[in-house]
Structure formats: structure tokens, C-alpha cells
Write a protein that holds these residues in place. Structure first.
Motif, PDB file in Angstrom:
ATOM      1  N   ARG A 102       0.828  -1.207   0.000  1.00  0.00           N
ATOM      2  CA  ARG A 102       0.000   0.000   0.000  1.00  0.00           C
ATOM      3  C   ARG A 102       0.866   1.262   0.000  1.00  0.00           C
ATOM      4  O   ARG A 102       0.643   2.183  -0.782  1.00  0.00           O
ATOM      5  N   ASP A 103       1.868   1.307   0.859  1.00  0.00           N
ATOM      6  CA  ASP A 103       2.647   2.532   1.056  1.00  0.00           C
ATOM      7  C   ASP A 103       3.854   2.675   0.147  1.00  0.00           C
ATOM      8  O   ASP A 103       4.298   3.796  -0.113  1.00  0.00           O
ATOM      9  N   ALA A 104       4.441   1.544  -0.314  1.00  0.00           N
ATOM     10  CA  ALA A 104       5.674   1.619  -1.090  1.00  0.00           C
ATOM     11  C   ALA A 104       5.608   0.811  -2.385  1.00  0.00           C
ATOM     12  O   ALA A 104       6.586   0.785  -3.134  1.00  0.00           O
ATOM     13  N   GLU A 105       4.475   0.158  -2.628  1.00  0.00           N
ATOM     14  CA  GLU A 105       4.289  -0.647  -3.832  1.00  0.00           C
ATOM     15  C   GLU A 105       5.383  -1.698  -4.008  1.00  0.00           C
ATOM     16  O   GLU A 105       5.902  -1.909  -5.102  1.00  0.00           O
ATOM     17  N   MET A 106       5.721  -2.348  -2.887  1.00  0.00           N
ATOM     18  CA  MET A 106       6.702  -3.437  -2.940  1.00  0.00           C
ATOM     19  C   MET A 106       6.386  -4.445  -1.847  1.00  0.00           C
ATOM     20  O   MET A 106       5.848  -4.083  -0.806  1.00  0.00           O
ATOM     21  N   PRO A 107       6.737  -5.714  -2.088  1.00  0.00           N
ATOM     22  CA  PRO A 107       6.531  -6.717  -1.038  1.00  0.00           C
ATOM     23  C   PRO A 107       7.579  -6.593   0.064  1.00  0.00           C
ATOM     24  O   PRO A 107       8.626  -5.961  -0.106  1.00  0.00           O
ATOM     25  N   HIS A 108       7.297  -7.210   1.170  1.00  0.00           N
ATOM     26  CA  HIS A 108       8.166  -7.160   2.341  1.00  0.00           C
ATOM     27  C   HIS A 108       9.579  -7.640   2.022  1.00  0.00           C
ATOM     28  O   HIS A 108      10.558  -7.054   2.481  1.00  0.00           O
ATOM     29  N   VAL A 109       9.708  -8.685   1.221  1.00  0.00           N
ATOM     30  CA  VAL A 109      11.042  -9.207   0.904  1.00  0.00           C
ATOM     31  C   VAL A 109      11.867  -8.165   0.145  1.00  0.00           C
ATOM     32  O   VAL A 109      13.074  -8.039   0.377  1.00  0.00           O
ATOM     33  N   TYR A 110      11.263  -7.389  -0.742  1.00  0.00           N
ATOM     34  CA  TYR A 110      11.997  -6.361  -1.476  1.00  0.00           C
ATOM     35  C   TYR A 110      12.446  -5.252  -0.534  1.00  0.00           C
ATOM     36  O   TYR A 110      13.555  -4.732  -0.650  1.00  0.00           O
ATOM     37  N   TYR A 111      11.564  -4.879   0.384  1.00  0.00           N
ATOM     38  CA  TYR A 111      11.926  -3.876   1.387  1.00  0.00           C
ATOM     39  C   TYR A 111      13.147  -4.351   2.169  1.00  0.00           C
ATOM     40  O   TYR A 111      14.082  -3.588   2.403  1.00  0.00           O
ATOM     41  N   GLY A 112      13.148  -5.622   2.566  1.00  0.00           N
ATOM     42  CA  GLY A 112      14.282  -6.178   3.301  1.00  0.00           C
ATOM     43  C   GLY A 112      15.572  -6.104   2.512  1.00  0.00           C
ATOM     44  O   GLY A 112      16.649  -5.840   3.079  1.00  0.00           O
ATOM     45  N   PRO A 157       9.423   4.942   7.864  1.00  0.00           N
ATOM     46  CA  PRO A 157       8.598   5.329   9.030  1.00  0.00           C
ATOM     47  C   PRO A 157       7.278   4.565   9.123  1.00  0.00           C
ATOM     48  O   PRO A 157       6.898   4.110  10.205  1.00  0.00           O
ATOM     49  N   GLY A 158       6.587   4.386   8.006  1.00  0.00           N
ATOM     50  CA  GLY A 158       5.327   3.644   8.025  1.00  0.00           C
ATOM     51  C   GLY A 158       5.540   2.173   8.351  1.00  0.00           C
ATOM     52  O   GLY A 158       4.746   1.558   9.067  1.00  0.00           O
TER      53      GLY A 158
END
Length: 170
Positions: free
Chosen positions: A45-55, A126-127
Motif C-alpha cells: 500500500r505505502d511503497a508498492e513493494m513486497p516485504h522481501v523487497y523492502y528487506g 517510518p510507516g
């Protein structure tokens, strides 16, 4: 499993979980599935990426000069090299990561966090931290946080013994 078939040879019977262990195991599985889904939805929703990509972006942001060998990044992220290659290709398409040949080993590649990737990570962090805090740490006492960390480290240590055949090492 409550109806446990017994074999004729007691040595072949598994060491079944006690009722308390079974309840703890099911609570853990339920919580981890809900948490992963919650964090994935928040980041989509906030970054248009899955959790694994954020990691992956986090790992690169913490690496010297925001770069890391692909094999090391796969190991840190606990994903296979092929899954990492696919993820980095998607991150490259967004302009958040780029690949370069490794200067010390022409067979290897470096993943490099771009300025655009760092900006995206800075905007989405932050989100994400608020979601993690609300879902996990705001619900625990300081003693439970300490115990939670100890339990997780104990489990992880037991699952990564020296010489283990782990997917990200293949």
C-alpha cells in the motif's frame, strides 16, 4: 494431529508434541502468517513493494557504500539466488537498485542501492516501523521483548549449523 497411529515398534514412534507445545506451535504459525501478511499489505500500500523487497533495500542501505555481492545479499535475506535475481531485476526496473560486475571476481555481481532506492526506503521506513511496532512491540512488555529476542536467536542458531545445506548457499 490428535489421532496418532502407533507402530508395532515403539522406537519408530515420533516424539509427538505435548498439548502445550502443539498450542504454542500453532499460535506461532498463526501469528507469523498474520504478521507477514500485515507487513506485506502495508508495504504494498505505502511503497508498492513486497516485504522481501523492502528487506533487500534495508540490507543494501546498511552495507558499506550501499553495495553487496549478490551471493552475500541472498544469504543475508535468506532467499535463493534465483529468487534474489528475480527480485533485483524488479528493483532495477523501478530504478532502486543496479547491478555491476564485482571488480575482485568477474563471475560475481554487486547489487547497489541507487539514490532513488535510498529515497524510496527513507520514505517508506517510518510507516513500516510504525506497522512493526503496532503489530509486535506495542503488545509486549519489556521483559517479553527480551524473551522474544532470546527465543528467536535460539531457534535461528539451531537452524543454521556450520555446514548446513541452506538454499541461499547453493
Amino acid at each position: 494431529m490428535t489421532n496418532r497411529p502407533a507402530s508395532d515398534d515403539p522406537a519408530e514412534d515420533p516424539h509427538w508434541l505435548t498439548e502445550e507445545e502443539q498450542a504454542a506451535w500453532r499460535a506461532y504459525m498463526h501469528a507469523t502468517r498474520l504478521l507477514e501478511d500485515h507487513l506485506d499489505r502495508q508495504l504494498q500500500r505505502d511503497a508498492e513493494m513486497p516485504h522481501v523487497y523492502y528487506g533487500l533495500l534495508v540490507q543494501l542501505s546498511e552495507a558499506p557504500r550501499r553495495r553487496m555481492r549478490m551471493t552475500e545479499l541472498a544469504q543475508q535475506a535468506k532467499i535463493t539466488r534465483s529468487r534474489l535475481s528475480h527480485a533485483v531485476a524488479r528493483l532495477e526496473k523501478n530504478g532502486w537498485v543496479r547491478r555491476e560486475e564485482c571488480p575482485s571476481d568477474k563471475r560475481g555481481q554487486l547489487a547497489i542501492l541507487t539514490d532513488a532506492g535510498y529515497t524510496m526506503l527513507s520514505r517508506s521506513a517510518p510507516g513500516h516501523v510504525a506497522a512493526v511496532r503496532a503489530a509486535v512491540f506495542d503488545r509486549l512488555t519489556p521483559e517479553q521483548v527480551k524473551q522474544f529476542g532470546e527465543v528467536c536467536r535460539t531457534i535461528a542458531t539451531g537452524l543454521e549449523p556450520e555446514g548446513a545445506d541452506l538454499p541461499w548457499l547453493r
